[in-house]
Design a protein around this motif. Structure first.
Motif, short mmCIF file in Angstrom:
data_model
loop_
_atom_site.label_atom_id
_atom_site.label_comp_id
_atom_site.label_asym_id
_atom_site.label_seq_id
_atom_site.Cartn_x
_atom_site.Cartn_y
_atom_site.Cartn_z
N THR A 20 16.07 -24.31 -4.57
CA THR A 20 14.88 -24.00 -3.92
C THR A 20 15.02 -24.79 -2.50
N LEU A 78 20.66 -17.75 -1.68
CA LEU A 78 20.25 -17.74 -3.01
C LEU A 78 21.89 -17.55 -3.64
N LEU A 161 15.12 -14.06 -7.35
CA LEU A 161 14.48 -16.11 -7.54
C LEU A 161 13.72 -15.81 -8.40
#
Length: 313
Positions: A20, A78, A161
Motif C-alpha cells: 500500500t 499496484l 486496489l
C-alpha cells in the motif's frame, strides 16, 4: 474462491502494508506532472486556490489527462506489488476463473452505459433548461481519445486496489468476507470525500459513493471475480465523462452536455442505493446464476488443506 486462492501466494499482511505504501508513492509520483503544469502556468498561488479553480487553470482536456495519469501510475505500482512482492499472478487478483471473462466485463460496461445514456437523455428532454449543449467537434474528439485510453486505467486502478488487493488482503487477515466488504466499501466512498461534488452538494452525497462501493463489492464477492465490477465502473465513468459535465464536478470535460442546474443532494441520492443498484444486482444474479448469498457475503474464509505454498499472515 476469489479470496481463498490468495493463500497459494505470499499473503503475509505486512506485505499488504508495504504494498500500500508503494502504491501511494506511485500515486504521488503520478500527480507531479499536473502539479508542475499548474504551477508553471499560474505560479505557487495555486496552493491556496480551491480545487475546482485549480482544475480550470489549464486546458480542460490537458487537465483531464494529467488527472487520470496519477491513476495510471498507481495501477502500474499496484501490479508491480502484486507480481513481485506477493508473487501472485494478475489473473488471480482479477478472478477465480481459469482466465479473465471478458464477456462479463463487457456486460457490466454495457449495462451501466445503456442506463446512463437513457437517463441522461430523459433528463434533458424533461428539464432542458438545466442543460447546455456543450458539444464542440475537435475538443470532443480529443476528449474521446483521452477517455477511451485513460478512464479504464483509472477505474481499473480503483477496482484492483479496493475490490482486489484490499478485499483479498483483508479476507486472509480476518478470515471472513463481511469485514473486507464493509471496509473496502467505506474506504472507497471516503476516497471521494475531497471531490468538489461533496463541497457543492454536502456530505449526504457520501451515501451514494459508499453505496456504490457496496454494490461493486457485492458484485465481486457474489461473482467470485472482479470482471463485472471492472466493466461497470469503466462504463459509468467513461459514458459520464463523455455525456455531461458541470462547473462543480471533479471531471471538467468537453462533454456533449453541461449541467447548469443548482445541484442539491436529497432523496435523489438515495434512489440509486434503494432501487437502481438492487436492480442491477438482480439482473446480474439472474444472468450468472448467483446463489448462496449469505455465505458468499458473510461466510468464513478458510485456508484450503491442499495448499502447497503459502506463508502465515
Amino acid at each position: 474462491m476469489y479470496i481463498t486462492q490468495v493463500f497459494k501466494y505470499q499473503y503475509g499482511f505486512w506485505r499488504y502494508i508495504v504494498g500500500t505504501i508503494i502504491v501511494l508513492a506511485g500515486i504521488f509520483i503520478g500527480q507531479i506532472p499536473l502539479l508542475a503544469a499548474v504551477v508553471l502556468e499560474r505560479g505557487y498561488d495555486v496552493m491556496t486556490m480551491p480545487q475546482e479553480e485549480v482544475l480550470k487553470v489549464l486546458d480542460s482536456n490537458f487537465t483531464f489527462f494529467l488527472m487520470l495519469l496519477s491513476f495510471a501510475v498507481g495501477l502500474l505500482a499496484l501490479l508491480y506489488v502484486v507480481k513481485f512482492l506477493h508473487d501472485q499472478p494478475i489473473r488471480s487478483l482479477t478472478t477465480s476463473r481459469k482466465k479473465v471473462d471478458w464477456g462479463r466485463i463487457w456486460f457490466g460496461f454495457g449495462l451501466v452505459a445503456a442506463f446512463t445514456i437513457i437517463v441522461t437523455i430523459a433528463e434533458y428532454l424533461v428539464n432542458p433548461q438545466d442543460f447546455l449543449i456543450n458539444f464542440q467537434p475537435v475538443p470532443f474528439a480529443i476528449l474521446l481519445v483521452i477517455a477511451i485510453v485513460m478512464i479504464p486505467l483509472q477505474t481499473s486502478f480503483e477496482e484492483y486496489l479496493f475490490r482486489g488487493y484490499f478485499m483479498q488482503g483483508l479476507g486472509t487477515l480476518f478470515k471472513n468476507r463481511w469485514v473486507p466488504l464493509i471496509v473496502t466499501s467505506v474506504c472507497f466512498g471516503g476516497l471521494h470525500f475531497a471531490n468538489p461534488e461533496v463541497t457543492q452538494m454536502g456530505n449526504l452525497i457520501m451515501i451514494y459513493y459508499i453505496g456504490t462501493g457496496f454494490m461493486l463489492g457485492i458484485m465481486t464477492l457474489m461473482d467470485e471475480g472482479m470482471e463485472l465490477a471492472l466493466g461497470f465502473h469503466a462504463g459509468n465513468n467513461l459514458i459520464g465523462a463523455l455525456l455531461i459535465t458541470a462547473d462543480w464536478t471533479a471531471f471538467q470535460t468537453e462533454s456533449i452536455f453541461k449541467d447548469i442546474s443548482n445541484p442539491t443532494a436529497g432523496f435523489d441520492v438515495v434512489i440509486p442505493i434503494l432501487i437502481i443498484y438492487p436492480l442491477f444486482l438482480y439482473i446480474m444474479a439472474k444472468k450468472y446464476g448467483w446463489k448462496d448469498w449469505r455465505n458468499k457475503l458473510f461466510g468464513k474464509v478458510e485456508k484450503p488443506e491442499n495448499i502447497k505454498f503459502s506463508e502465515e499472515a
